[in-house]
Design an enzyme around this catalytic site. Structure first.
Site, PDB file in Angstrom:
ATOM      1  N   ARG A 140      -1.407  16.745  -9.568  1.00  0.00           N
ATOM      2  CA  ARG A 140      -2.438  15.745  -9.848  1.00  0.00           C
ATOM      3  C   ARG A 140      -3.646  16.308 -10.605  1.00  0.00           C
ATOM      4  NH1 ARG A 140      -5.195  13.207  -6.703  1.00  0.00           N
ATOM      5  NH2 ARG A 140      -5.157  11.235  -7.826  1.00  0.00           N
TER       6      ARG A 140
ATOM      7  N   CYS B  47       1.890  30.005 -15.390  1.00  0.00           N
ATOM      8  CA  CYS B  47       1.441  30.429 -16.713  1.00  0.00           C
ATOM      9  C   CYS B  47       1.042  29.241 -17.578  1.00  0.00           C
ATOM     10  CB  CYS B  47       2.531  31.250 -17.392  1.00  0.00           C
ATOM     11  SG  CYS B  47       2.787  32.853 -16.612  1.00  0.00           S
TER      12      CYS B  47
ATOM     13  N   PRO C  44       0.825  -1.215   0.000  1.00  0.00           N
ATOM     14  CA  PRO C  44       0.000   0.000   0.000  1.00  0.00           C
ATOM     15  C   PRO C  44       0.855   1.258   0.000  1.00  0.00           C
ATOM     16  CG  PRO C  44       0.145  -0.899   2.211  1.00  0.00           C
ATOM     17  CD  PRO C  44       0.847  -1.876   1.312  1.00  0.00           C
ATOM     18  N   GLY C  45       0.370   2.283  -0.663  1.00  0.00           N
ATOM     19  CA  GLY C  45       1.054   3.569  -0.664  1.00  0.00           C
ATOM     20  C   GLY C  45       0.074   4.686  -0.392  1.00  0.00           C
TER      21      GLY C  45
END
Length: 446
Positions: free
Chosen positions: A336, A368, A298-299
């Site tokens: 993300r 930008c 798991p992370g």
């Protein structure tokens, strides 16, 4: 393979977001608190943007994961934290003190895990493109195993291990051709993904591994993707791995270990949480009766909800069509949303903003790029310049993916532990951005 659907709830409001995060509390005086520590205090002391992680949250989630495996009769399952989710030494030290191993995908992650006190015997090395240097380091350190992803890698590793006079445990990462129905950029278990050995070719590859010097094939590994919120894809993949274990044993091969990978998701946008009990039960019913040493990696599930990104409002820009809330955090800090169209909850830190009228706005950063947008048409309380917000569930694939794009220094990082908090990475100095750059001397003569 069939798709696995996960139903989305209605976009959560501020109260629902807080209710869904046990580590958060809106105090009427202190405002939004992480594990009891007022985030406004951290923002005032350190400035923004600023990452804040909660050590207690990580420990609580680790305990919940272990309990789910215990309840399914899998208490001996080995947990190896996926370092790529958040590789800060302080986070890795929390894992080491809790007796968690590491799943690494580079020489740098391997050395970070060792630096944090995770022993080589608790480290597994995954990844489709391990270099010869990566493999030499892994062999020299005597890590627990290498998850090999191709017959070409088997040959390279054999030569390295044999030259070093070592024999290293290897598992074959099998691609089970299971669609986890997650984002296309984070799925890893379909036949057209770059990862693993096709399950139809795994038996031949296993026999090949056993014929090579320096290698000790001990089992199989699989990982079908990230941010999975249903037990069904895990069950489908593990059933295929179980079938392969039986076939290998029937052919006379020894198989003692299966690395089940990671991928358990977290609810960002009001989804139902991943059913830990069902996932553990799926593992128990498919692989639990085969007398195997089982491992999971798991992370995101462990660290995602443990982190927030604090950011201050630079200004509110009103046009004829839209209201833009411009933050001092940007896509270079948290990529993300720009990379995956990911949804993150955003909460005002000040308590009085909870009761303020909420209207739609685009929450954007100063970089930008039009892609530097955290949310579109997000219903959020009216915010003024200098107001601080917390971007939630930012503990995984946040700071670890950040950059200095637009010559923006890396943000500071703090760790909350009980009633105390500490800076675990100071804000990068502007001069650090060019401190290792070299301008040829001849340019100064022109």
């Amino acid at each position: 393979m069939a798709d696995f659907e996960v139903s989305l709830a209605q976009e959560p409001d501020a109260a629902s977001l807080i209710a869904a995060h046990p580590n958060l509390r809106m105090d009427p005086v202190d405002g939004l608190c992480l594990e009891g520590v007022p985030l406004a205090v951290i923002a005032k002391d350190l400035g923004t943007p600023c990452w804040v992680y909660g050590a207690g949250t990580i420990r609580t989630r680790l305990a919940a994961l272990r309990d789910a495996f215990d309840q399914a009769g899998l208490g001996a399952t080995h947990i190896h934290y996926a370092v790529k989710a958040n590789d800060h030494l302080a986070v890795l030290t929390v894992m080491a003190e809790a007796g968690v191993g590491a799943d690494v995908v580079s020489a740098g992650e391997l050395q970070r895990a060792l630096k944090a006190g995770i022993p080589p015997s608790a480290i597994v090395f995954s990844g489709v493109g391990k270099s010869a240097a990566d493999l030499r380091l892994a062999v020299a350190e005597g890590i627990a195993q290498i998850n090999v992803e191709s017959v070409e890698e088997l040959a390279m590793l054999s030569a390295i291990s044999a030259t070093a006079g070592r024999t290293i445990d290897v598992t074959l990462r099998v691609n089970p051709d299971v669609d986890a129905a997650t984002h296309a950029k984070i799925t890893t278990g379909k036949a057209d993904n770059k990862f693993g050995i096709a399950w139809t070719e795994a038996a031949a590859a296993y026999g090949f591994a056993g014929s090579l010097p320096g290698l000790h094939p001990v089992g199989l590994a699989t990982h079908i993707g990230s941010q999975i919120l249903s037990a069904a894809p895990f069950r489908a993949a593990y059933a295929r791995i179980a079938e392969l274990v039986r076939d290998l044993r029937a052919a006379g091969h020894t198989v003692t270990r299966v690395d089940c990978g990671g991928g358990i998701g977290i609810p960002y946008e009001g989804e139902q949480p991943a059913p830990l009990a069902e996932i553990a039960q799926a593992l128990a019913e498919t692989l639990g009766g085969l007398d195997l040493d089982l491992m999971v990696e798991p992370g995101r599930w462990l660290v995602g909800p443990a982190g927030v990104l604090l950011s201050a409002v630079v200004l509110v820009k009103q046009t004829a069509e839209r209201r833009f809330v411009v933050l001092d955090a940007a896509m270079n800090d948290l990529v993300r949303p720009a990379m995956y169209d990911a949804w993150h909850g955003i909460l005002p830190v000040a308590a009085d903003r909870m009761a303020a009228p909420a209207t739609p706005a685009d929450i954007v950063g100063p970089v930008c790029e039009s892609g530097d947008t955290f949310a579109k048409d997000r219903v959020i309380a009216a915010l003024e310049a200098d107001a601080v917000v917390a971007i939630l569930d930012a503990g995984a694939y946040g700071a670890v993916m950040s950059s200095t794009y637009n010559a923006r220094p890396l943000a500071t990082v703090a760790l909350v532990d009980g009633s105390q908090w500490d800076v675990i990475r100071p804000r990068q100095e502007m001069s650090d951005l060019w401190s290792r750059e070299i301008v040829p001397a001849r340019f100064g003569t022109r």
